[in-house]
Motif scaffolding. Structure first.
Motif, mmCIF file in Angstrom:
data_model
loop_
_atom_site.group_PDB
_atom_site.id
_atom_site.type_symbol
_atom_site.label_atom_id
_atom_site.label_comp_id
_atom_site.label_asym_id
_atom_site.label_seq_id
_atom_site.Cartn_x
_atom_site.Cartn_y
_atom_site.Cartn_z
ATOM 1 N N ILE A 214 -4.181 7.261 -5.381
ATOM 2 C CA ILE A 214 -4.714 8.627 -5.294
ATOM 3 C C ILE A 214 -4.481 9.189 -3.893
ATOM 4 O O ILE A 214 -4.121 10.358 -3.728
ATOM 5 C CB ILE A 214 -6.222 8.643 -5.645
ATOM 6 C CG1 ILE A 214 -6.408 8.300 -7.129
ATOM 7 C CG2 ILE A 214 -6.837 10.006 -5.330
ATOM 8 C CD1 ILE A 214 -7.847 8.074 -7.529
ATOM 9 N N GLY A 215 -4.678 8.343 -2.873
ATOM 10 C CA GLY A 215 -4.397 8.756 -1.503
ATOM 11 C C GLY A 215 -2.927 9.113 -1.329
ATOM 12 O O GLY A 215 -2.588 10.080 -0.643
ATOM 13 N N TYR B 135 -10.771 1.598 0.107
ATOM 14 C CA TYR B 135 -10.252 0.415 -0.597
ATOM 15 C C TYR B 135 -10.660 -0.869 0.105
ATOM 16 O O TYR B 135 -11.074 -1.843 -0.539
ATOM 17 C CB TYR B 135 -8.728 0.476 -0.707
ATOM 18 C CG TYR B 135 -8.182 -0.696 -1.495
ATOM 19 C CD1 TYR B 135 -8.207 -0.687 -2.884
ATOM 20 C CD2 TYR B 135 -7.703 -1.842 -0.854
ATOM 21 C CE1 TYR B 135 -7.755 -1.773 -3.615
ATOM 22 C CE2 TYR B 135 -7.242 -2.928 -1.574
ATOM 23 C CZ TYR B 135 -7.273 -2.895 -2.954
ATOM 24 O OH TYR B 135 -6.842 -3.983 -3.675
ATOM 25 N N SER C 188 3.305 6.617 -7.579
ATOM 26 C CA SER C 188 1.852 6.574 -7.802
ATOM 27 C C SER C 188 1.534 6.415 -9.279
ATOM 28 O O SER C 188 0.667 5.614 -9.667
ATOM 29 C CB SER C 188 1.195 7.857 -7.271
ATOM 30 O OG SER C 188 1.369 7.975 -5.882
ATOM 31 N N SER D 89 -8.668 6.879 2.294
ATOM 32 C CA SER D 89 -8.229 6.029 1.182
ATOM 33 C C SER D 89 -8.165 4.561 1.595
ATOM 34 O O SER D 89 -8.557 3.666 0.828
ATOM 35 C CB SER D 89 -6.873 6.488 0.649
ATOM 36 O OG SER D 89 -5.867 6.378 1.641
ATOM 37 N N SER D 90 -7.703 4.301 2.820
ATOM 38 C CA SER D 90 -7.595 2.912 3.297
ATOM 39 C C SER D 90 -8.970 2.283 3.495
ATOM 40 O O SER D 90 -9.197 1.131 3.116
ATOM 41 C CB SER D 90 -6.813 2.874 4.621
ATOM 42 O OG SER D 90 -5.502 3.336 4.452
ATOM 43 N N ILE E 39 -7.506 3.860 -5.649
ATOM 44 C CA ILE E 39 -7.776 4.801 -4.557
ATOM 45 C C ILE E 39 -6.557 4.920 -3.634
ATOM 46 O O ILE E 39 -6.289 5.977 -3.059
ATOM 47 C CB ILE E 39 -9.032 4.386 -3.742
ATOM 48 C CG1 ILE E 39 -9.477 5.521 -2.808
ATOM 49 C CG2 ILE E 39 -8.794 3.108 -2.953
ATOM 50 C CD1 ILE E 39 -9.964 6.738 -3.495
ATOM 51 N N ASP E 40 -5.790 3.832 -3.507
ATOM 52 C CA ASP E 40 -4.581 3.878 -2.684
ATOM 53 C C ASP E 40 -3.543 4.807 -3.315
ATOM 54 O O ASP E 40 -2.920 5.617 -2.615
ATOM 55 C CB ASP E 40 -4.007 2.470 -2.518
ATOM 56 C CG ASP E 40 -2.748 2.454 -1.653
ATOM 57 O OD1 ASP E 40 -2.877 2.695 -0.436
ATOM 58 O OD2 ASP E 40 -1.661 2.205 -2.190
ATOM 59 N N THR F 164 0.848 -1.191 0.000
ATOM 60 C CA THR F 164 0.000 0.000 0.000
ATOM 61 C C THR F 164 0.882 1.240 0.000
ATOM 62 O O THR F 164 1.572 1.531 0.982
ATOM 63 C CB THR F 164 -0.994 0.011 1.187
ATOM 64 O OG1 THR F 164 -1.485 1.350 1.386
ATOM 65 C CG2 THR F 164 -0.354 -0.466 2.464
ATOM 66 N N THR G 29 -5.638 -2.972 3.259
ATOM 67 C CA THR G 29 -5.329 -1.658 3.841
ATOM 68 C C THR G 29 -5.818 -1.586 5.296
ATOM 69 O O THR G 29 -6.020 -0.501 5.831
ATOM 70 C CB THR G 29 -5.981 -0.525 3.018
ATOM 71 O OG1 THR G 29 -7.388 -0.775 2.899
ATOM 72 C CG2 THR G 29 -5.361 -0.416 1.635
ATOM 73 N N ALA H 164 0.083 4.439 -0.102
ATOM 74 C CA ALA H 164 -0.354 5.525 0.789
ATOM 75 C C ALA H 164 0.214 5.342 2.194
ATOM 76 O O ALA H 164 0.710 6.285 2.807
ATOM 77 C CB ALA H 164 -1.880 5.586 0.834
ATOM 78 N N LEU I 292 -6.709 11.686 5.603
ATOM 79 C CA LEU I 292 -6.584 11.272 4.201
ATOM 80 C C LEU I 292 -6.246 9.790 4.092
ATOM 81 O O LEU I 292 -6.830 9.065 3.273
ATOM 82 C CB LEU I 292 -5.499 12.112 3.526
ATOM 83 C CG LEU I 292 -5.172 11.778 2.063
ATOM 84 C CD1 LEU I 292 -6.391 11.990 1.182
ATOM 85 C CD2 LEU I 292 -4.006 12.644 1.575
#
Length: 220
Positions: A188-189, A177, A107, A173-174, A185-186, A46, A120, A48, A169
């Motif tokens: 993007i986070g 997901y 990313s 995101s966690s 989404i991870d 992960t 996550t 993020a 944040l």
């Protein structure tokens, strides 16, 4: 010195001790958070969480600078930033910029390759703990800053708010997901964390130039 001045000095020294221990908590909590976050960020793939962990390590450098300043204030009131603190802020700023570039690059590569985290869950747990811890630190740092009439300590409290926003944040995101498996989404986070890292880097360099700057306020 009269009785009133003695009481004022006693109160001042008490809040200096509180400010010093708040900086120690900030340093050691971020060290622990950084170790756990980077380990599980790599383990669960992960980005993020991994970026959040590296950010925590950078916050340690800033925390050391604040602890050094408070230690000097115990000897002399209303001290300005010395060479050590300015150097720590410059290293912090450079580290945040480097972190932002690394996270953004990773990313983009993750999105291109279609990589997704295994889970996550750890990110959810760490972010909740961080939100609670950062909220308490912000509250008491602001209180200490006002008691000591210290704009650098209040500025540090506002910087801790940024850590609070980062935690929110990461939680968002966690959780998104883990619950819905929303693609990318991870990543993007992680990009959001990179944005905050850029912001923190600029603020660190501004503070090194003699400005008390964090959040939306910045004064010389």
């Amino acid at each position: 010195m009269n009785i009133t001045q003695q009481i004022d000095n006693t109160e001042y020294q008490k809040w200096l001790k509180i400010a010093f221990w708040l900086s120690m908590v900030t340093i050691f909590y971020n060290m622990l958070e950084g170790i756990v976050s980077t380990y599980f960020g790599m383990e669960d793939e992960t980005l993020a969480l991994f970026g959040f962990g590296i950010d925590s390590f950078v916050e340690v450098i800033s925390g050391i600078g604040i602890a050094h300043m408070v230690f000097r204030m115990r000897r002399q009131q209303n001290v300005g930033k010395d060479r050590f603190e300015k150097q720590a802020l410059k290293i912090t700023g450079f580290s945040f910029y480097l972190l932002a570039v690394g996270i953004l690059s990773s990313s983009v590569l993750t999105i291109i390759s279609g990589g997704q985290p295994e889970t996550t869950r750890v990110g959810i747990i760490i972010s909740v703990l961080s939100i609670l811890t950062m909220y308490a630190l912000v509250h008491y740092k602001i209180k200490a800053g006002k008691k000591l009439n210290s704009s650098p300590i209040i500025s540090d409290a506002n910087c801790t708010k940024t850590c609070l926003y980062l935690s929110v944040l990461l939680l968002a995101s966690s959780a998104l997901y883990e619950l819905f498996h929303i693609p990318y989404i991870d990543a993007i986070g992680a990009m959001g964390i990179a944005f905050f890292a850029l912001k923190e880097g600029k603020e660190a360099f501004d503070k090194a130039k003699g400005k008390d700057c964090c959040g939306d306020s910045c004064s010389a």
